[in-house]
Design a protein around this motif. Sequence first.
Motif, mmCIF file in Angstrom:
data_model
loop_
_atom_site.group_PDB
_atom_site.id
_atom_site.type_symbol
_atom_site.label_atom_id
_atom_site.label_comp_id
_atom_site.label_asym_id
_atom_site.label_seq_id
_atom_site.Cartn_x
_atom_site.Cartn_y
_atom_site.Cartn_z
ATOM 1 N N TYR A 17 0.816 -1.210 0.000
ATOM 2 C CA TYR A 17 0.000 0.000 0.000
ATOM 3 C C TYR A 17 0.853 1.265 0.000
ATOM 4 O O TYR A 17 0.388 2.328 -0.415
ATOM 5 C CB TYR A 17 -0.919 0.014 1.222
ATOM 6 N N CYS A 18 2.094 1.169 0.495
ATOM 7 C CA CYS A 18 2.972 2.342 0.576
ATOM 8 C C CYS A 18 3.740 2.593 -0.710
ATOM 9 O O CYS A 18 4.508 3.567 -0.783
ATOM 10 C CB CYS A 18 3.976 2.169 1.715
ATOM 11 N N LEU A 19 3.589 1.758 -1.722
ATOM 12 C CA LEU A 19 4.402 1.830 -2.927
ATOM 13 C C LEU A 19 3.572 2.271 -4.123
ATOM 14 O O LEU A 19 2.356 2.039 -4.173
ATOM 15 C CB LEU A 19 5.024 0.458 -3.231
ATOM 16 N N PRO A 20 4.217 2.893 -5.127
ATOM 17 C CA PRO A 20 3.523 3.137 -6.390
ATOM 18 C C PRO A 20 3.169 1.810 -7.046
ATOM 19 O O PRO A 20 3.914 0.826 -6.931
ATOM 20 C CB PRO A 20 4.559 3.904 -7.220
ATOM 21 N N VAL A 21 2.043 1.763 -7.725
ATOM 22 C CA VAL A 21 1.597 0.514 -8.335
ATOM 23 C C VAL A 21 2.533 0.072 -9.452
ATOM 24 O O VAL A 21 2.527 -1.102 -9.850
ATOM 25 C CB VAL A 21 0.153 0.676 -8.852
ATOM 26 N N SER A 22 3.359 0.971 -9.951
ATOM 27 C CA SER A 22 4.308 0.634 -11.006
ATOM 28 C C SER A 22 5.621 0.072 -10.477
ATOM 29 O O SER A 22 6.544 -0.196 -11.262
ATOM 30 C CB SER A 22 4.603 1.881 -11.852
ATOM 31 N N SER A 23 5.752 -0.128 -9.184
ATOM 32 C CA SER A 23 6.990 -0.632 -8.597
ATOM 33 C C SER A 23 7.321 -2.015 -9.153
ATOM 34 O O SER A 23 6.438 -2.880 -9.262
ATOM 35 C CB SER A 23 6.865 -0.721 -7.078
ATOM 36 N N PRO A 24 8.575 -2.275 -9.496
ATOM 37 C CA PRO A 24 8.959 -3.611 -9.978
ATOM 38 C C PRO A 24 8.878 -4.642 -8.859
ATOM 39 O O PRO A 24 9.106 -4.327 -7.689
ATOM 40 C CB PRO A 24 10.394 -3.410 -10.471
ATOM 41 N N MET A 25 8.581 -5.865 -9.228
ATOM 42 C CA MET A 25 8.395 -6.910 -8.233
ATOM 43 C C MET A 25 9.679 -7.207 -7.459
ATOM 44 O O MET A 25 9.634 -7.516 -6.264
ATOM 45 C CB MET A 25 7.857 -8.186 -8.895
ATOM 46 N N TRP A 26 10.839 -7.113 -8.111
ATOM 47 C CA TRP A 26 12.095 -7.390 -7.414
ATOM 48 C C TRP A 26 12.325 -6.389 -6.285
ATOM 49 O O TRP A 26 12.854 -6.732 -5.229
ATOM 50 C CB TRP A 26 13.277 -7.384 -8.386
#
Length: 335
Positions: free
Chosen positions: A89-98
Amino acid sequence: MADLSKLTVSSSPHIRHEDNTRQIMVDVIIALMPALAIAIYVFGPRALTLTAVSAAGCLFFEWLYQRLMKKPVTVGDCSALVTGILLAYCLPVSSPMWMVLIGDAFAIIVVKQLYGGIGKNFMNPALSARAFLMSFPVIMTTWPAIRTKLPLFATPDVVSSATPLASLKEGLMPNASLTDLALGMVGGSMGEISALALLAGGLYLISRKVITFHTPVAYLGTVALLCFLFPHGNGRVEFMLAELCSGGLMLGAIFMATDYSTSPVTKKGQVVFGIGCGLLTVFIRFFGNMPEGVSYSILVMNATVFLIEKVTRPRKYGFVAPPKAVKTPEGGKSK
């Protein structure tokens, strides 16, 4: 013959309750679901996959650490699952999975398990991981526009869009209306965009007596008062409401600042803790280099919990403080 077993007194504590860690964590997960539903509607299915990957990563790293250290495996209490959801929830939805998995490992192993596991960490694991992931500033400050089609797992190539906090930082009201801010029809981190969804989850937790109102009300009330008294834009009420509905304020006040392990136990301490979080949030938003200050304010206040509880702890029932020694004119001491 009378049953004498009821007369047997065991060692303290004597209070028993049907709630346990797992039940509390399940209630928190239920309270987080409205915000996830809004995130899926606004950002598409990638919001669900990002949350699932983060939750699975936290469960895996907790299981792995406990197996390697030959400790009892406690993934069944769902505390790691909650940490994974909150970090997503604290991250942009575009954040890479790694990058999400790196944050999971830091939250579970470094912040939680190395200090002894659940209940022994002194900082919120999800917020600590978010602060650690600011080592990737470009990724952490790239906010895709709403309704953008993003791949489920591959790292998307997106263009950053403006967030409401960025406008408020410059003394301008956001382009989005207050209704859009409340419902979540704006850009930002995945789980913090809908103030109403987070409030609904908070009311559920209060009704279930998982949390009390003291910290969230003190936190939000402090931010509201300062923003009303010292608005950066035109219109005190509009600016105050925009600040309350923007960024991670609702998420932090309801779900992060009320964490059992990292917040005060006493009611008076919870109020002091909430006021401190509110003051630091406004100071960072108004005078800091970054538009958001929720995560850092809570982390700073986490480090002061011991002092807050020392000052606000209630006096023991029947306890009478011994008289202080008084110096006599001859240099001695008398009682």
